[in-house]
Design a protein around this motif. Structure first.
Motif, PDB file in Angstrom:
ATOM      1  N   GLN A  88       0.822  -1.214   0.000  1.00 40.55           N
ATOM      2  CA  GLN A  88       0.000   0.000   0.000  1.00 40.55           C
ATOM      3  C   GLN A  88       0.856   1.264   0.000  1.00 40.55           C
ATOM      4  OE1 GLN A  88      -3.516  -0.344  -0.291  1.00 40.55           O
ATOM      5  NE2 GLN A  88      -2.684  -2.369  -0.786  1.00 40.55           N
ATOM      6  N   ILE A  89       2.150   1.096  -0.096  1.00 43.99           N
ATOM      7  CA  ILE A  89       3.052   2.252  -0.132  1.00 43.99           C
ATOM      8  C   ILE A  89       3.654   2.340  -1.529  1.00 43.99           C
ATOM      9  CG2 ILE A  89       5.087   3.341   0.869  1.00 43.99           C
ATOM     10  CD1 ILE A  89       4.630   1.612   3.382  1.00 43.99           C
ATOM     11  N   LYS A  90       3.313   3.377  -2.240  1.00 39.45           N
ATOM     12  CA  LYS A  90       3.834   3.562  -3.597  1.00 39.45           C
ATOM     13  C   LYS A  90       5.170   4.300  -3.549  1.00 39.45           C
ATOM     14  CE  LYS A  90       0.232   2.056  -6.011  1.00 39.45           C
ATOM     15  NZ  LYS A  90       0.279   0.601  -6.085  1.00 39.45           N
ATOM     16  N   ALA A  91       6.074   3.843  -4.373  1.00 36.39           N
ATOM     17  CA  ALA A  91       7.366   4.515  -4.471  1.00 36.39           C
ATOM     18  C   ALA A  91       7.189   5.875  -5.150  1.00 36.39           C
ATOM     19  CB  ALA A  91       8.334   3.651  -5.277  1.00 36.39           C
ATOM     20  N   THR A  92       7.652   6.898  -4.499  1.00 35.55           N
ATOM     21  CA  THR A  92       7.643   8.245  -5.087  1.00 35.55           C
ATOM     22  C   THR A  92       8.994   8.884  -4.757  1.00 35.55           C
ATOM     23  OG1 THR A  92       6.833   9.332  -3.086  1.00 35.55           O
ATOM     24  CG2 THR A  92       5.155   8.534  -4.629  1.00 35.55           C
ATOM     25  N   ALA A  93       9.310   9.943  -5.475  1.00 36.43           N
ATOM     26  CA  ALA A  93      10.584  10.617  -5.232  1.00 36.43           C
ATOM     27  C   ALA A  93      10.700  11.081  -3.784  1.00 36.43           C
ATOM     28  CB  ALA A  93      10.724  11.800  -6.182  1.00 36.43           C
ATOM     29  N   ALA A  94       9.567  11.398  -3.173  1.00 38.52           N
ATOM     30  CA  ALA A  94       9.572  11.888  -1.790  1.00 38.52           C
ATOM     31  C   ALA A  94      10.086  10.836  -0.806  1.00 38.52           C
ATOM     32  CB  ALA A  94       8.168  12.327  -1.388  1.00 38.52           C
ATOM     33  N   LEU A  95      10.049   9.573  -1.220  1.00 42.80           N
ATOM     34  CA  LEU A  95      10.478   8.508  -0.305  1.00 42.80           C
ATOM     35  C   LEU A  95      11.959   8.161  -0.455  1.00 42.80           C
ATOM     36  CD1 LEU A  95       7.453   6.028  -0.287  1.00 42.80           C
ATOM     37  CD2 LEU A  95       7.909   8.020   1.156  1.00 42.80           C
ATOM     38  N   GLU A  96      12.680   8.914  -1.251  1.00 42.39           N
ATOM     39  CA  GLU A  96      14.110   8.660  -1.445  1.00 42.39           C
ATOM     40  C   GLU A  96      14.824   8.393  -0.117  1.00 42.39           C
ATOM     41  OE1 GLU A  96      16.067   8.276  -4.037  1.00 42.39           O
ATOM     42  OE2 GLU A  96      17.886   8.222  -2.827  1.00 42.39           O
ATOM     43  N   GLY A  97      15.534   7.271  -0.071  1.00 41.75           N
ATOM     44  CA  GLY A  97      16.319   6.956   1.110  1.00 41.75           C
ATOM     45  C   GLY A  97      15.543   6.312   2.246  1.00 41.75           C
TER      46      GLY A  97
END
Ligand code: FES
Length: 107
Positions: A88-97
């Motif tokens: 349920q967690i989509k990869a987005t640029a905001a999640l970097e690292g």
């Protein structure tokens, strides 16, 4: 592509570039990370993609929906305040690292 680190209960750490829009479960299963099963394929119906999100970044994620919250009642390992379902967690640029820790068991 956001760079996500999966830390298995053994301590083994795997850092992957996950295509934007993929779920963190898809990223793990496509790359052989053992600590996530993803039995239902991401339809929020199995709870075998349980993970613990880095508490310092938990608030950066979209809040879990009602379906995810209900399914979190069915996780095999201890449910904690930072428990989420990786499908349920989509990869987005905001999640970097972002770092997520995987429980000892999913079943
Ligand atoms: S893969 Fe089944 S609930 Fe996430």
């Amino acid at each position: 592509m956001p760079n996500i680190t999966y830390i298995e209960s053994s301590g083994q750490s795997t850092t992957l570039d996950i295509p934007p829009g993929w779920s963190l479960m898809q990223g793990a299963t496509a790359n052989g990370v053992d600590g996530i099963v993803g039995e239902c394929g991401g339809s929020c119906a199995c709870a075998t993609c349980h993970c613990y999100v880095d508490e310092a970044r938990l608030a950066e994620l979209p809040a879990p929906g009602a379906g995810e919250l209900a399914m979190l009642d069915n996780v095999a390992a201890e449910r904690r305040p930072n428990s989420r379902l990786a499908c349920q967690i989509k990869a987005t640029a905001a999640l970097e690292g972002l770092r997520i820790t995987l429980p000892e068991t999913q079943e």
